[in-house]
Scaffold this motif. Structure first.
Motif, PDB file in Angstrom:
ATOM      1  N   LEU A 183       0.838  -1.201   0.000  1.00  0.00           N
ATOM      2  CA  LEU A 183       0.000   0.000   0.000  1.00  0.00           C
ATOM      3  C   LEU A 183       0.870   1.246   0.000  1.00  0.00           C
ATOM      4  O   LEU A 183       1.816   1.347   0.780  1.00  0.00           O
ATOM      5  CB  LEU A 183      -0.906  -0.006   1.245  1.00  0.00           C
ATOM      6  N   THR A 184       0.535   2.193  -0.875  1.00  0.00           N
ATOM      7  CA  THR A 184       1.238   3.481  -0.917  1.00  0.00           C
ATOM      8  C   THR A 184       0.363   4.552  -0.260  1.00  0.00           C
ATOM      9  O   THR A 184      -0.853   4.362  -0.109  1.00  0.00           O
ATOM     10  CB  THR A 184       1.530   3.907  -2.372  1.00  0.00           C
ATOM     11  N   PRO A 185       0.960   5.688   0.099  1.00  0.00           N
ATOM     12  CA  PRO A 185       0.153   6.764   0.685  1.00  0.00           C
ATOM     13  C   PRO A 185      -0.984   7.220  -0.245  1.00  0.00           C
ATOM     14  O   PRO A 185      -2.100   7.477   0.215  1.00  0.00           O
ATOM     15  CB  PRO A 185       1.163   7.896   0.915  1.00  0.00           C
ATOM     16  N   ALA A 186      -0.719   7.310  -1.536  1.00  0.00           N
ATOM     17  CA  ALA A 186      -1.747   7.759  -2.479  1.00  0.00           C
ATOM     18  C   ALA A 186      -2.882   6.744  -2.573  1.00  0.00           C
ATOM     19  O   ALA A 186      -4.065   7.115  -2.606  1.00  0.00           O
ATOM     20  CB  ALA A 186      -1.137   8.003  -3.858  1.00  0.00           C
ATOM     21  N   GLN A 187      -2.556   5.469  -2.606  1.00  0.00           N
ATOM     22  CA  GLN A 187      -3.594   4.433  -2.634  1.00  0.00           C
ATOM     23  C   GLN A 187      -4.440   4.486  -1.364  1.00  0.00           C
ATOM     24  O   GLN A 187      -5.665   4.354  -1.428  1.00  0.00           O
ATOM     25  CB  GLN A 187      -2.953   3.049  -2.771  1.00  0.00           C
ATOM     26  N   PHE A 188      -3.788   4.683  -0.237  1.00  0.00           N
ATOM     27  CA  PHE A 188      -4.503   4.759   1.034  1.00  0.00           C
ATOM     28  C   PHE A 188      -5.475   5.936   1.028  1.00  0.00           C
ATOM     29  O   PHE A 188      -6.637   5.799   1.440  1.00  0.00           O
ATOM     30  CB  PHE A 188      -3.512   4.884   2.196  1.00  0.00           C
ATOM     31  N   ALA A 189      -5.032   7.082   0.530  1.00  0.00           N
ATOM     32  CA  ALA A 189      -5.912   8.253   0.467  1.00  0.00           C
ATOM     33  C   ALA A 189      -7.139   7.967  -0.393  1.00  0.00           C
ATOM     34  O   ALA A 189      -8.270   8.287  -0.001  1.00  0.00           O
ATOM     35  CB  ALA A 189      -5.143   9.461  -0.080  1.00  0.00           C
ATOM     36  N   VAL A 190      -6.937   7.350  -1.537  1.00  0.00           N
ATOM     37  CA  VAL A 190      -8.053   7.028  -2.435  1.00  0.00           C
ATOM     38  C   VAL A 190      -9.011   6.053  -1.765  1.00  0.00           C
ATOM     39  O   VAL A 190     -10.236   6.242  -1.795  1.00  0.00           O
ATOM     40  CB  VAL A 190      -7.525   6.484  -3.784  1.00  0.00           C
ATOM     41  N   ALA A 227     -17.089   8.009   0.961  1.00  0.00           N
ATOM     42  CA  ALA A 227     -18.013   8.526  -0.061  1.00  0.00           C
ATOM     43  C   ALA A 227     -18.233   7.488  -1.163  1.00  0.00           C
ATOM     44  O   ALA A 227     -17.831   7.698  -2.312  1.00  0.00           O
ATOM     45  CB  ALA A 227     -17.465   9.830  -0.641  1.00  0.00           C
ATOM     46  N   PRO A 228     -18.875   6.355  -0.832  1.00  0.00           N
ATOM     47  CA  PRO A 228     -19.123   5.353  -1.868  1.00  0.00           C
ATOM     48  C   PRO A 228     -19.986   5.919  -2.992  1.00  0.00           C
ATOM     49  O   PRO A 228     -20.885   6.714  -2.745  1.00  0.00           O
ATOM     50  CB  PRO A 228     -19.850   4.226  -1.128  1.00  0.00           C
ATOM     51  N   GLY A 229     -19.652   5.560  -4.227  1.00  0.00           N
ATOM     52  CA  GLY A 229     -20.409   6.048  -5.374  1.00  0.00           C
ATOM     53  C   GLY A 229     -19.894   7.363  -5.931  1.00  0.00           C
ATOM     54  O   GLY A 229     -20.455   7.917  -6.869  1.00  0.00           O
ATOM     55  N   ILE A 230     -18.786   7.853  -5.404  1.00  0.00           N
ATOM     56  CA  ILE A 230     -18.205   9.114  -5.853  1.00  0.00           C
ATOM     57  C   ILE A 230     -17.676   8.957  -7.284  1.00  0.00           C
ATOM     58  O   ILE A 230     -17.297   7.862  -7.701  1.00  0.00           O
ATOM     59  CB  ILE A 230     -17.076   9.542  -4.877  1.00  0.00           C
ATOM     60  N   ASP A 231     -17.663  10.044  -8.035  1.00  0.00           N
ATOM     61  CA  ASP A 231     -17.095   9.993  -9.389  1.00  0.00           C
ATOM     62  C   ASP A 231     -15.593  10.287  -9.319  1.00  0.00           C
ATOM     63  O   ASP A 231     -15.091  10.766  -8.310  1.00  0.00           O
ATOM     64  CB  ASP A 231     -17.820  10.983 -10.321  1.00  0.00           C
ATOM     65  N   GLN A 232     -14.895  10.013 -10.401  1.00  0.00           N
ATOM     66  CA  GLN A 232     -13.439  10.113 -10.411  1.00  0.00           C
ATOM     67  C   GLN A 232     -12.937  11.540 -10.178  1.00  0.00           C
ATOM     68  O   GLN A 232     -11.968  11.736  -9.453  1.00  0.00           O
ATOM     69  CB  GLN A 232     -12.890   9.561 -11.729  1.00  0.00           C
ATOM     70  N   SER A 233     -13.575  12.538 -10.756  1.00  0.00           N
ATOM     71  CA  SER A 233     -13.139  13.924 -10.565  1.00  0.00           C
ATOM     72  C   SER A 233     -13.306  14.355  -9.112  1.00  0.00           C
ATOM     73  O   SER A 233     -12.421  14.996  -8.534  1.00  0.00           O
ATOM     74  CB  SER A 233     -13.927  14.869 -11.474  1.00  0.00           C
ATOM     75  N   SER A 234     -14.451  14.011  -8.528  1.00  0.00           N
ATOM     76  CA  SER A 234     -14.684  14.352  -7.125  1.00  0.00           C
ATOM     77  C   SER A 234     -13.723  13.600  -6.210  1.00  0.00           C
ATOM     78  O   SER A 234     -13.250  14.143  -5.212  1.00  0.00           O
ATOM     79  CB  SER A 234     -16.128  14.041  -6.730  1.00  0.00           C
ATOM     80  N   LEU A 235     -13.434  12.363  -6.564  1.00  0.00           N
ATOM     81  CA  LEU A 235     -12.471  11.577  -5.801  1.00  0.00           C
ATOM     82  C   LEU A 235     -11.100  12.246  -5.820  1.00  0.00           C
ATOM     83  O   LEU A 235     -10.446  12.368  -4.784  1.00  0.00           O
ATOM     84  CB  LEU A 235     -12.381  10.161  -6.376  1.00  0.00           C
ATOM     85  N   ALA A 236     -10.667  12.681  -6.986  1.00  0.00           N
ATOM     86  CA  ALA A 236      -9.366  13.355  -7.102  1.00  0.00           C
ATOM     87  C   ALA A 236      -9.328  14.591  -6.212  1.00  0.00           C
ATOM     88  O   ALA A 236      -8.356  14.800  -5.471  1.00  0.00           O
ATOM     89  CB  ALA A 236      -9.095  13.732  -8.558  1.00  0.00           C
ATOM     90  N   ARG A 237     -10.376  15.407  -6.251  1.00  0.00           N
ATOM     91  CA  ARG A 237     -10.419  16.615  -5.418  1.00  0.00           C
ATOM     92  C   ARG A 237     -10.431  16.272  -3.930  1.00  0.00           C
ATOM     93  O   ARG A 237      -9.768  16.926  -3.136  1.00  0.00           O
ATOM     94  CB  ARG A 237     -11.623  17.470  -5.789  1.00  0.00           C
TER      95      ARG A 237
END
Length: 163
Positions: free
Chosen positions: A42-49, A56-66
Motif C-alpha cells: 500500500l502506498t500513501p496515495a492508494q490509502f488516500a483514495v 463517499a461510496p459512489g463518488i465519481d473520479q473527478s470528485s475523488l481526485a479533489r
C-alpha cells in the motif's frame, strides 16, 4: 543585507528553506509509510483514495481526485491498480450517460480494515521524534499552512458532500 556569493553558504541556506524542508519531510513521510505498509503493498496515495471511497461510496473520479488532493491523471493511475487488485469497482452512474461511480469492493473493505494497523504505525513512527505537545503544535501549524495557501495548490482539496 548583502547576499553571500559563496556557493557553499547558499547551499547551506537552502537547507533552511521551508520548501526544501517540506519536500524532504514528504520524502521521509512516504518512506516511513511505505516501509510500514510494504507487507500489504500500500502506498500513501492508494490509502488516500481508499479512505475517500470508504467515506463517499459512489463518488465519481473527478470528485475523488479533489477529495484526495490529487490531480485527475494521478487518480486514474491509482484507480487502475486498485481495480486490477479487486479492491475498487466502477459502475455506470444512475441517470448519467457517461458518468461512473466508484466504490470499494468487499475485498477492498477487508483490505482497508487490515491496513489500519500499519498506517497507524506509520503515523506514530513519523511523529515519534516529537513530544505530545510538539505533535499537536506540528499538526496545527501544518493545518494553518495548508488551509491558508489552499488556493495555490496544484490540485485543490474539496471534500465530498454527504449523501
Amino acid at each position: 543585507m548583502t547576499q553571500s556569493t559563496d556557493p557553499e553558504s547558499r547551499l547551506v541556506k537552502m537547507f533552511d528553506r521551508p520548501g526544501f524542508l517540506l519536500r524532504r519531510a514528504h520524502q521521509i513521510s512516504a518512506g516511513v509509510f511505505e516501509e510500514e505498509c510494504r507487507e500489504i503493498g500500500l502506498t500513501p496515495a492508494q490509502f488516500a483514495v481508499l479512505m475517500v471511497l470508504e467515506a463517499a461510496p459512489g463518488i465519481d473520479q473527478s470528485s475523488l481526485a479533489r477529495a484526495a488532493g490529487y490531480d485527475k491523471v494521478t487518480v486514474m493511475y491509482i484507480l487502475r491498480g486498485l481495480i486490477e487488485r479487486g479492491l475498487v469497482a466502477r459502475a455506470a452512474a444512475a441517470g448519467k450517460k457517461r458518468g461512473m461511480e466508484l466504490s470499494l469492493t468487499e475485498e477492498g473493505v477487508r483490505f482497508l480494515a487490515s491496513a489500519q494497523q500499519p498506517t497507524e504505525q506509520a503515523a506514530a513512527s513519523l511523529m515519534s521524534p516529537f513530544t505530545e505537545a510538539q505533535q499537536k503544535q506540528f499538526i496545527k501549524l501544518l493545518k494553518i499552512l495548508t488551509t491558508s495557501l489552499q488556493d495555490r495548490a496544484r490540485a485543490p482539496l474539496v471534500l465530498p458532500e454527504a449523501k
